[in-house]
Write a protein that holds these residues in place. Structure first.
Motif, short mmCIF file in Angstrom:
data_model
loop_
_atom_site.label_atom_id
_atom_site.label_comp_id
_atom_site.label_asym_id
_atom_site.label_seq_id
_atom_site.Cartn_x
_atom_site.Cartn_y
_atom_site.Cartn_z
N ARG A 195 0.84 -1.20 0.00
CA ARG A 195 0.00 0.00 0.00
C ARG A 195 0.86 1.23 0.00
O ARG A 195 0.61 2.19 -0.71
N LEU A 196 1.93 1.17 0.79
CA LEU A 196 2.84 2.32 0.89
C LEU A 196 3.45 2.62 -0.48
O LEU A 196 3.47 3.76 -0.93
N LEU A 256 1.05 4.13 -2.82
CA LEU A 256 0.81 5.51 -2.41
C LEU A 256 1.95 6.42 -2.89
O LEU A 256 1.73 7.48 -3.46
N LEU A 257 3.17 5.94 -2.68
CA LEU A 257 4.33 6.72 -3.09
C LEU A 257 4.31 6.93 -4.59
O LEU A 257 4.64 8.00 -5.10
N LEU A 303 1.90 9.60 -5.44
CA LEU A 303 2.43 10.90 -5.03
C LEU A 303 3.49 11.39 -6.00
O LEU A 303 3.53 12.56 -6.36
N ALA A 304 4.35 10.46 -6.43
CA ALA A 304 5.41 10.85 -7.36
C ALA A 304 4.80 11.40 -8.64
O ALA A 304 5.26 12.40 -9.20
N LEU A 305 3.72 10.75 -9.10
CA LEU A 305 3.04 11.22 -10.31
C LEU A 305 2.49 12.62 -10.11
O LEU A 305 2.64 13.48 -10.96
N ILE A 306 1.88 12.81 -8.94
CA ILE A 306 1.32 14.14 -8.67
C ILE A 306 2.43 15.17 -8.65
O ILE A 306 2.32 16.24 -9.20
N ALA A 307 3.56 14.78 -8.04
CA ALA A 307 4.67 15.71 -7.93
C ALA A 307 5.15 16.14 -9.31
O ALA A 307 5.40 17.32 -9.55
N CYS A 339 2.75 18.52 -10.91
CA CYS A 339 2.73 19.87 -10.34
C CYS A 339 3.69 20.81 -11.04
O CYS A 339 3.40 21.97 -11.25
N GLY A 340 4.83 20.29 -11.41
CA GLY A 340 5.85 21.14 -12.01
C GLY A 340 5.39 21.75 -13.32
O GLY A 340 5.98 22.68 -13.82
N ASP A 341 4.33 21.23 -13.87
CA ASP A 341 3.91 21.58 -15.22
C ASP A 341 2.76 22.56 -15.24
O ASP A 341 2.25 22.90 -16.28
N ASP A 342 2.36 23.01 -14.05
CA ASP A 342 1.10 23.72 -13.96
C ASP A 342 0.97 24.96 -14.83
O ASP A 342 -0.10 25.31 -15.28
N ASP A 343 2.10 25.60 -15.07
CA ASP A 343 2.03 26.85 -15.80
C ASP A 343 1.45 26.68 -17.19
O ASP A 343 0.80 27.57 -17.72
N ALA A 399 -0.68 24.34 -17.98
CA ALA A 399 -1.87 23.51 -17.92
C ALA A 399 -2.99 24.07 -18.77
O ALA A 399 -3.82 23.34 -19.31
#
Lengths: 391, 291
Positions: free
Chosen positions: A3-4, A7-8, A11-15, A18-22, A24
Motif C-alpha cells: 500500500r505504501l 501511495l508513493l 504521489l510521485a506522479l502528482i509531484a 505539479c511542475g507543469d502547472d504553468d 496547464a
C-alpha cells in the motif's frame, strides 16, 4: 508495504504533474475537430497547406476553427456571431506568453488554425518557417487597415500577419501615490518617492523590464550593447528594495486591489481592470490612471497569423476577414480596451475610448515609442540580465 | 526452485508461461517509462550539447560544450546553492510539522485514522496552481492570515516575501511527508517501546532510541519526496514570492521560454538529475537500504 509503495507511486506522479502547472491551460488543445478534408488539389503539391490557402475564396469555410489566443482578448459575442454566420464552431485555447505559444506550435501535434503572435514573434516564426503566406485575395477587408499598421518592420510585406490590436507598455498608478500633479516619467519607478516605494511592480519579462530601464537611461530598448544593458541592470538592482514583485499576469489586479500603487504593464490590462471595478456609483478612473512615460516606451502590435499546424486555412482566412470588418473590429476594441489598427472601425468605437490618450496616444507620444525587435543571439543576454537582477 | 520428480517438463513450461505473463503485465509500465521518460530524457541529454539558432531554435548541429560550461557560471552556482538551501529548509520544516501529526494519525482508532488520512489527501483533488493562488487571497493585505497576524500583533502582510514562499512550500509538500511517515509509524511494533519503558527508559529516550530508528525509513522516504520537488519549485516562488529571486526551476523555465536557449536549459536539468541520482545512489549503497 505494498500500500505504501502504491501511495508513493501516486504521489510521485502528482509531484511531476505539479511542475507543469504553468502550461496547464494549453493542455486542453486536443479538442480540435476531427473533420478534416485533406486538401489534395494538385497531383503532388510541394506544399499542400500553402496550396490550400492560396485556393481559399472570401467567406469560404473548411471546418471548425481552432483559435489559439491570449486570454480575455476577444468578446465572446464576436465568437458567437462568427459561429452563427458561418455555421462552424470556434474552439478557443489560450496562452499567456508568445514564448509558450511558440513552444506549443513548434512542437506540432495539436491543430491550431489561427494564432495571435506579437510583432517580434512574427519575425521569429516566419524565419523558422512556422507561418504560411496569407492569401490576401480571401481577405476582402484588408483595405480597412490604418496605413500606419501596414508594412511594419517585423513583417514588411504583410505576408504572414494581419494586425489584430495594438497597445503600449507604460505605468498604471493610483492617484493616492502620485497625486494629481506629477511628471509622467519612468522616474516614477526608478526614483520612487519613499511614500510608495515598496509598492511597485515591474513586468516579469526580460525585454519589457529591461526595456523600461533602457528607455529611462535614454537608450534604445532594442540595444545590443552589453554596456548599456549592464547599466540598465544596475539601475533596476539599485531600486530592487522598492519593487514589491515582478508580475506579468496580475499586475492590473494587484494595483486595483491595493497590493501595489505603481505598476509597469500593458495599457489594456489596466484600463480593463479599471472598467471592471467601476460601477454606476463608482468611477475607478478617479482613483487610478495610466500614462506612457515621456522618455518613450514600448508599442506593440498583436497580429493574426496562420501557423503550419493549421488544418482549416480557409476558415482561418474568413475569420481574419470577419475581424477586419469595421463593426467587428470596433466590437473587439470596445470589449478589450486595446487600440484598433482598423481605421474603418473608428466610427463604431466608443468615443470615450477614441479620445482616451492612454489607448490612442497623440502622434507626438507615438513617435517616441519603439517596437520590440528580435535581437537574435542577444536575447540570451537580456534573459541573463533579468536573472542577474533577481539574483 | 525445487523441481518435483515426476513432471519436470510441465513444471518448466508453467514457469515459462509465468514469466511470459509477468512480462505481459509489466509491458504497459515498460512502454510508459520508455516512451514518456527514458526517450525524452535522452533528448534532454542530447540537447545539452546542441546549439541555438539565431532565432532560438535548438539545432542538432555544431555540437559544443558551451551550455555545460555555463553550469560553472557564478550566477548559476548561486542559484543552485539558494535552491538547495531552500529545499533543505523546507524538508526540515515539513518533517518537524509532519512527524507529530503523522504520529497522531497513526495512533488513532482505524475509523478516525482513515478520515484524517482522507483529509490529508483531499487537497490533491484541486490543482496545485489553484491552491497556490488561494494562498494569495489568504496572505494579501486584507487576507484572513494577515488579519489574524495583525490582531495578534505578530505579523503583517507576508505576500510577496520569503516567509510567504516558505509557507506555500510547506503547505504544498506537507502531504508528501505525512503519508510515508504515517505508513512507517503505523507499522511500529509498540511492544518494543513498552519493553524500553519497562527497562526504565524515559518517554523521550524510548522515542529517540526505539520509535525514531524504527520510523527512519518513513523519514527518509518523506524527505526525498519533499526535497526533490522543492528543489525544482517555481510556481510558489513566482506566485507567492513575487518572482523576486530566481531558483533553479525559474531559471530553467526562463532558459526554455524567454531566452529560447534549450541547450542551457537542458544542461541545467540534466545536471540536477545527475546530482540527485548520485546522491540517492550513494545513500542507498552506504547502507541506507532500509525500506
Amino acid at each position: 508495504m505494498k500500500r505504501l509503495l502504491a501511495l508513493l507511486g501516486v504521489l510521485a506522479l502528482i509531484a511531476t504533474a505539479c511542475g507543469d502547472d504553468d502550461t496547464a491551460t494549453t493542455a486542453a488543445t486536443s479538442a480540435a475537430p476531427a473533420t478534416t478534408a485533406a486538401p489534395a488539389t494538385t497531383a503532388a503539391p510541394a506544399d499542400p497547406l500553402q496550396a490550400a490557402a492560396d485556393a481559399c475564396t472570401p467567406g469560404q469555410v473548411d471546418g471548425d476553427l481552432s483559435f489559439y489566443n491570449w486570454t480575455e482578448y476577444i468578446d465572446p459575442e464576436l465568437i458567437d456571431a462568427f459561429e452563427g454566420e458561418y455555421g462552424v464552431e470556434v474552439i478557443e485555447t489560450f496562452y499567456d506568453s508568445n514564448e509558450s505559444m511558440l513552444a506549443q506550435v513548434d512542437a506540432g501535434g495539436a491543430v491550431y488554425d489561427l494564432i495571435v503572435p506579437s510583432d517580434y514573434m512574427v519575425t521569429i516564426m516566419a524565419e523558422e518557417g512556422l507561418l504560411i503566406d496569407l492569401n490576401d485575395s480571401a481577405i476582402t477587408n484588408l483595405g480597412n487597415l490604418d496605413p500606419t499598421f501596414t508594412g511594419l518592420p517585423f513583417d514588411p510585406d504583410g505576408a504572414y500577419s494581419v494586425p489584430y490590436q495594438w497597445g503600449t507598455t507604460g505605468i498604471g498608478f493610483a492617484y493616492e501615490a502620485l497625486g494629481e500633479d506629477f511628471t509622467p516619467s519612468w522616474s516614477v519607478i526608478f526614483e520612487p518617492d519613499p511614500s510608495y516605494a515598496g509598492e511597485i511592480s515591474l513586468l516579469d519579462d526580460s525585454r519589457e523590464t529591461l526595456g523600461a530601464a533602457l528607455k529611462y537611461l535614454g537608450y534604445s530598448l532594442n540595444t545590443t550593447s552589453q554596456a548599456e544593458l549592464d547599466e540598465a541592470v544596475e539601475l533596476i538592482r539599485g531600486v530592487k528594495d522598492s519593487i514589491k514583485l515582478f508580475d506579468s499576469t496580475t499586475f492590473d489586479d494587484n494595483l486595483v486591489e491595493g497590493e501595489t500603487m505603481v505598476a509597469h504593464g500593458w495599457n489594456g490590462g489596466f484600463l480593463g481592470s479599471y472598467d471592471g471595478i467601476s460601477t454606476d456609483d463608482y468611477d475607478a478612473y478617479e482613483d487610478f490612471g495610466y500614462f506612457i512615460p515621456q522618455e518613450g516606451g514600448v508599442a506593440w502590435v498583436d497580429t493574426m497569423a496562420i501557423p503550419r499546424t493549421a488544418e482549416h486555412v480557409c476558415t482561418a482566412h474568413t475569420f481574419i476577414d470577419f475581424l477586419l470588418d469595421a463593426e467587428n473590429g470596433a466590437a473587439l476594441t470596445n470589449w478589450n480596451f486595446y487600440a484598433s489598427p482598423n481605421s474603418a472601425s473608428a466610427e463604431f468605437i466608443d468615443p470615450e475610448i477614441i479620445e482616451d490618450e492612454s489607448i490612442y496616444p497623440s502622434d507626438e507620444t507615438f513617435a517616441n515609442l519603439e517596437f520590440i525587435a528580435d535581437t537574435g543571439d542577444f536575447e540570451i543576454n537580456y534573459q541573463d540580465a533579468l536573472t542577474a537582477i533577481k539574483n | 526452485m525445487s523441481t518435483p520428480v515426476g513432471t519436470p517438463r510441465l513444471e518448466a513450461a508453467s514457469e515459462r508461461a509465468n514469466r511470459r505473463r509477468g512480462l505481459l503485465l509489466a509491458l504497459p509500465s515498460y512502454v510508459y517509462l520508455i516512451v514518456l521518460f527514458a526517450i525524452p530524457l535522452v533528448f534532454v541529454g542530447v540537447y545539452s550539447f546542441a546549439s541555438r539558432s539565431r532565432t532560438g531554435k535548438p539545432e542538432l548541429a555544431d555540437w559544443n560544450l558551451d551550455a555545460v560550461a555555463k553550469l560553472l557560471d557564478s550566477t548559476v552556482l548561486q542559484i543552485a546553492w539558494r535552491s538547495t538551501w531552500l529545499a533543505l529548509l523546507n524538508t526540515v520544516l515539513c518533517l518537524l510539522v509532519a512527524y507529530p501529526f503523522a504520529y497522531y494519525i497513526a495512533t488513532r482508532r482505524e475509523r478516525v485514522r482513515n478520515m484524517l488520512l482522507l483529509l490529508v489527501m483531499i487537497p490533491f483533488w484541486t490543482n496545485f496552481l489553484v491552491r497556490t493562488y488561494a494562498w494569495r487571497v489568504l496572505l494579501d493585505s486584507d487576507g484572513l492570515v494577515t488579519r489574524l497576524g495583525e490582531g495578534l500583533g505578530l505579523w503583517g502582510s507576508m505576500l510577496f516575501s520569503a516567509p510567504a514562499v516558505f509557507l506555500g512550500l510547506l503547505y504544498g509538500f506537507l502531504p508528501f511527508m505525512v503519508l510515508p511517515l504515517y505508513a512507517a509509524i503505523e507499522r511500529v511494533d509498540w511492544s518494543l517501546v513498552e519493553a524500553a519503558r519497562d527497562l526504565y527508559a524515559s518517554g523521550w529516550k524510548a522515542f529517540r532510541r526505539v520509535t525514531l530508528p524504527l520510523t527512519r525509513p518513513g523519514i527518509i522516504a518523506g524527505s526525498i519526496l519533499v526535497f526533490i520537488p522543492s528543489l525544482g519549485a517555481y510556481v510558489t516562488p513566482d506566485i507567492l514570492g513575487g518572482a523576486k529571486t530566481t531558483l533553479l526551476g525559474n531559471y530553467i523555465v526562463g532558459q526554455f521560454l524567454a531566452a529560447r536557449n534549450w541547450p542551457v536549459g537542458s544542461a541545467v536539468s540534466m545536471a540536477i538529475l545527475i546530482v540527485m541520482l548520485i546522491a540517492t545512489t550513494v545513500y542507498f549503497r552506504s547502507g541506507g537500504r532500509t525500506f
